[in-house]
Design a protein around this motif. Structure first.
Motif, PDB file in Angstrom:
ATOM      1  N   LYS A 130       0.991  -1.132  -0.034  1.00 59.13           N
ATOM      2  CA  LYS A 130      -0.058   0.094   0.039  1.00 59.13           C
ATOM      3  C   LYS A 130       0.919   1.353   0.166  1.00 59.13           C
ATOM      4  N   GLU A 131       0.326   2.312  -0.658  1.00 60.80           N
ATOM      5  CA  GLU A 131       1.287   3.445  -0.543  1.00 60.80           C
ATOM      6  C   GLU A 131       1.455   3.974   0.641  1.00 60.80           C
ATOM      7  N   GLY A 132       0.613   4.141   1.617  1.00 63.45           N
ATOM      8  CA  GLY A 132       1.057   4.514   2.712  1.00 63.45           C
ATOM      9  C   GLY A 132       2.130   3.868   3.582  1.00 63.45           C
ATOM     10  N   VAL A 133       2.079   2.634   3.592  1.00 61.13           N
ATOM     11  CA  VAL A 133       2.971   1.751   4.097  1.00 61.13           C
ATOM     12  C   VAL A 133       4.396   1.922   3.507  1.00 61.13           C
ATOM     13  N   GLN A 134       4.512   2.186   2.193  1.00 57.39           N
ATOM     14  CA  GLN A 134       5.750   2.324   1.469  1.00 57.39           C
ATOM     15  C   GLN A 134       6.432   3.669   1.673  1.00 57.39           C
ATOM     16  N   LYS A 135       5.750   4.574   1.925  1.00 55.26           N
ATOM     17  CA  LYS A 135       5.993   5.917   2.180  1.00 55.26           C
ATOM     18  C   LYS A 135       6.572   5.924   3.592  1.00 55.26           C
ATOM     19  N   ALA A 136       5.897   5.445   4.445  1.00 54.24           N
ATOM     20  CA  ALA A 136       6.354   5.451   5.913  1.00 54.24           C
ATOM     21  C   ALA A 136       7.713   4.631   6.031  1.00 54.24           C
ATOM     22  N   ARG A 137       7.848   3.619   5.379  1.00 49.49           N
ATOM     23  CA  ARG A 137       8.801   2.564   5.683  1.00 49.49           C
ATOM     24  C   ARG A 137      10.146   3.506   4.929  1.00 49.49           C
ATOM     25  N   ARG A 138      10.100   4.262   3.815  1.00 48.97           N
ATOM     26  CA  ARG A 138      11.101   5.424   3.226  1.00 48.97           C
ATOM     27  C   ARG A 138      11.287   6.151   4.344  1.00 48.97           C
ATOM     28  N   LEU A 139      10.479   6.758   4.965  1.00 51.97           N
ATOM     29  CA  LEU A 139      10.866   7.786   5.766  1.00 51.97           C
ATOM     30  C   LEU A 139      11.697   7.311   7.209  1.00 51.97           C
ATOM     31  N   GLU A 141      13.469   4.411   6.984  1.00 50.96           N
ATOM     32  CA  GLU A 141      14.830   3.874   6.654  1.00 50.96           C
ATOM     33  C   GLU A 141      15.863   4.913   6.347  1.00 50.96           C
ATOM     34  N   LEU A 142      15.262   6.063   5.729  1.00 51.71           N
ATOM     35  CA  LEU A 142      16.158   7.057   5.504  1.00 51.71           C
ATOM     36  C   LEU A 142      16.534   8.025   6.889  1.00 51.71           C
ATOM     37  N   GLY A 143      16.055   7.861   7.910  1.00 49.69           N
ATOM     38  CA  GLY A 143      16.447   8.287   9.257  1.00 49.69           C
ATOM     39  C   GLY A 143      15.719   9.583   9.469  1.00 49.69           C
ATOM     40  N   ILE A 144      14.653   9.865   8.550  1.00 51.39           N
ATOM     41  CA  ILE A 144      13.862  11.165   8.638  1.00 51.39           C
ATOM     42  C   ILE A 144      12.979  11.163   9.969  1.00 51.39           C
ATOM     43  N   ALA A 145      12.474   9.803  10.219  1.00 52.00           N
ATOM     44  CA  ALA A 145      11.526   9.945  11.133  1.00 52.00           C
ATOM     45  C   ALA A 145      12.112  10.030  12.516  1.00 52.00           C
ATOM     46  N   GLY A 146      13.187   9.651  12.597  1.00 54.78           N
ATOM     47  CA  GLY A 146      14.065   9.809  13.872  1.00 54.78           C
ATOM     48  C   GLY A 146      13.835   8.529  14.927  1.00 54.78           C
ATOM     49  N   LYS A 147      13.965   8.853  16.096  1.00 52.90           N
ATOM     50  CA  LYS A 147      13.839   7.729  17.125  1.00 52.90           C
ATOM     51  C   LYS A 147      12.399   7.316  17.192  1.00 52.90           C
ATOM     52  N   PRO A 148      12.068   6.161  17.342  1.00 50.59           N
ATOM     53  CA  PRO A 148      10.915   5.641  17.564  1.00 50.59           C
ATOM     54  C   PRO A 148      10.425   5.726  18.959  1.00 50.59           C
ATOM     55  N   TYR A 149       9.186   6.101  19.342  1.00 53.45           N
ATOM     56  CA  TYR A 149       8.916   6.443  20.821  1.00 53.45           C
ATOM     57  C   TYR A 149       7.945   5.152  21.071  1.00 53.45           C
ATOM     58  N   LEU A 150       6.553   5.214  20.444  1.00 54.22           N
ATOM     59  CA  LEU A 150       5.429   4.571  20.834  1.00 54.22           C
ATOM     60  C   LEU A 150       4.576   4.230  19.712  1.00 54.22           C
ATOM     61  N   ALA A 151       3.730   3.082  19.850  1.00 50.62           N
ATOM     62  CA  ALA A 151       2.949   2.933  18.424  1.00 50.62           C
ATOM     63  C   ALA A 151       1.595   2.376  19.204  1.00 50.62           C
ATOM     64  N   THR A 152       0.559   2.295  18.395  1.00 52.69           N
ATOM     65  CA  THR A 152      -0.690   1.776  18.603  1.00 52.69           C
ATOM     66  C   THR A 152      -1.096   1.038  17.546  1.00 52.69           C
ATOM     67  N   CYS A 153      -1.654  -0.261  17.548  1.00 51.31           N
ATOM     68  CA  CYS A 153      -1.977  -1.154  16.521  1.00 51.31           C
ATOM     69  C   CYS A 153      -3.389  -1.735  16.695  1.00 51.31           C
ATOM     70  N   GLU A 154      -4.250  -1.355  16.057  1.00 49.66           N
ATOM     71  CA  GLU A 154      -5.755  -1.618  16.517  1.00 49.66           C
ATOM     72  C   GLU A 154      -6.387  -2.297  15.126  1.00 49.66           C
ATOM     73  N   THR A 155      -6.906  -3.712  15.523  1.00 46.89           N
ATOM     74  CA  THR A 155      -7.858  -4.451  14.390  1.00 46.89           C
ATOM     75  C   THR A 155      -9.262  -4.807  15.269  1.00 46.89           C
ATOM     76  N   HIS A 156     -10.134  -3.624  14.862  1.00 50.80           N
ATOM     77  CA  HIS A 156     -11.621  -3.638  15.732  1.00 50.80           C
ATOM     78  C   HIS A 156     -12.473  -3.903  14.506  1.00 50.80           C
ATOM     79  N   TRP A 157     -12.821  -5.194  14.504  1.00 47.51           N
ATOM     80  CA  TRP A 157     -13.683  -5.729  13.121  1.00 47.51           C
ATOM     81  C   TRP A 157     -15.210  -6.168  13.947  1.00 47.51           C
ATOM     82  N   HIS A 158     -16.023  -6.386  12.954  1.00 48.43           N
ATOM     83  CA  HIS A 158     -17.363  -6.838  13.717  1.00 48.43           C
ATOM     84  C   HIS A 158     -17.779  -8.117  12.955  1.00 48.43           C
TER      85      HIS A 158
END
Length: 358
Positions: A130-139, A141-158
């Motif tokens: 997906k485009e968003g995933v690949q953009k995020a991965r590029r940022l 890998e290039l070090g632009i995002a910087g230090k990772p702090y925290l993440a949330t991951c939700e899969t809330h289905w019905h």
């Protein structure tokens, strides 16, 4: 001239989606030559829909077809191991839907079989395409995002009781697990894909939504090897369906679109920079970005390239093992009310599976 690989698709539920969204967009690379399903009415209907005349009801018939390059396994999870091992023994390449197998012992057996076969195995992880995933991965890998702090991951289905009228979906033996294994597995894979492996976790699971054996609610507190911490939650009891990843870095906050199913990773991810200088770096980094074909189409395209060029697969058994390592640790943590360090080794009580423990 592009070499066409001949495919046999086994299981025409999600297998039909593989044809529509994966092989037809790559019709110069693949020919779906054979369909296999034990439901003869569904088999006939798909054969007519895609103008495929070679229809079989028995899997073993595919193994002796010398012109078949790839067997695409889209059957219930509990059947995957035997089908994959048989295909590898026959020298076929394999594409297989999630979850791949139900224990680390099984996937280690598969890794061993792959090492001795001319065939290779690609697990399906189409959310990566997906485009968003690949953009995020590029940022990242290039070090632009910087230090990772925290993440949330939700899969809330019905999911209502009607969903479980296919009995394999709700039991440990056939489904191999519940919402962690069968719903959240793709979204969670994106967490590992973007932030790397898990160091430790503490999990809770419950069955609160439907009368089934497996879990339909899960909450996991995660420490990643990169140092970031994350909260992973999954349920089939959310009226408003959401699949969402939010990643907080030193220089940017990254958030996916919240719509479910194949939407995480779509083009409308949000990238919120810390300041104008970071915004400029992001703009430059993404100026020449070309998105991959979406979903199955992108993964099948890269699989074709890897097979024909004898290069690494886009998604490997090692990737699937990482997801299975996470699930194994979650189920052990929930069973024992304890924190679990990863990776899980061969001497662990759940190395051979957890299905009989609940």
């Amino acid at each position: 001239m592009t070499r066409k690989l001949k495919v046999a698709v086994v299981g025409l539920g999600v297998g039909r989606s593989h044809i529509l969204d994966g092989y037809l967009p790559n019709k110069d690379r693949f020919e779906v030559a054979v369909l296999c399903d034990r439901d003869e009415a569904r088999l006939k209907a798909c054969g007519e829909e895609f103008a495929i005349g070679n229809l079989v009801t028995e899997y073993d018939a595919l193994l002796g077809m010398e012109d078949i390059d790839i067997i695409d396994v889209c059957t219930p999870p509990g059947t995957h191991k035997d089908l994959i091992l048989a295909a590898l023994k026959a020298g076929k390449h394999v594409i297989c839907e999630k979850p791949l197998v139900g224990s680390l012992a099984d996937i280690d057996d598969m890794l061993d079989a792959e090492s001795r076969s001319t065939g290779r195995v690609m697990p399906i992880m189409q959310y990566r395409y997906k485009e968003g995933v690949q953009k995020a991965r590029r940022l990242i890998e290039l070090g632009i995002a910087g230090k990772p702090y925290l993440a949330t991951c939700e899969t809330h289905w019905h999911r209502t009781s009607e969903y479980y009228e296919k009995p394999w979906r709700g039991n440990w033996e056939d489904a191999l697990g519940g919402t962690l294994m069968n719903h959240a597995i793709h979204t969670n894979d994106l967490l590992f894909y973007l932030l790397g492996p898990v160091r430790s976790l503490f999990a809770r699971i419950a069955t609160r939504v439907n009368r089934i054996e497996v879990e339909d609610c899960a909450s996991v507190s995660v420490e990643l090897t990169c140092g970031a911490i994350a909260a992973v939650t999954a349920t089939t009891g959310s009226i408003d369906e959401v699949s969402r990843i939010r990643l907080c870095f030193e220089n940017v906050t990254i958030e996916s679109d919240s719509r479910p199913y194949c939407r995480p990773g779509a083009a409308d991810w949000r990238f919120t920079p810390a300041n104008d200088a970071v915004a400029e770096e992001i703009e430059k980094a993404l100026a020449d970005f070309t998105p991959p074909p979406l979903g199955f189409a992108g993964q099948m395209q890269d699989f074709h390239r890897a097979i024909c060029n004898k290069t690494p697969l886009p998604v490997t058994l090692a990737d699937a093992r990482q997801s299975l390592d996470f699930a194994t640790a979650c189920y052990w943590s929930a069973k024992t009310y304890s924190a679990v360090a990863l990776p899980i080794m061969a001497d662990h009580p759940f190395y051979n599976g957890w299905q009989k423990a609940f």
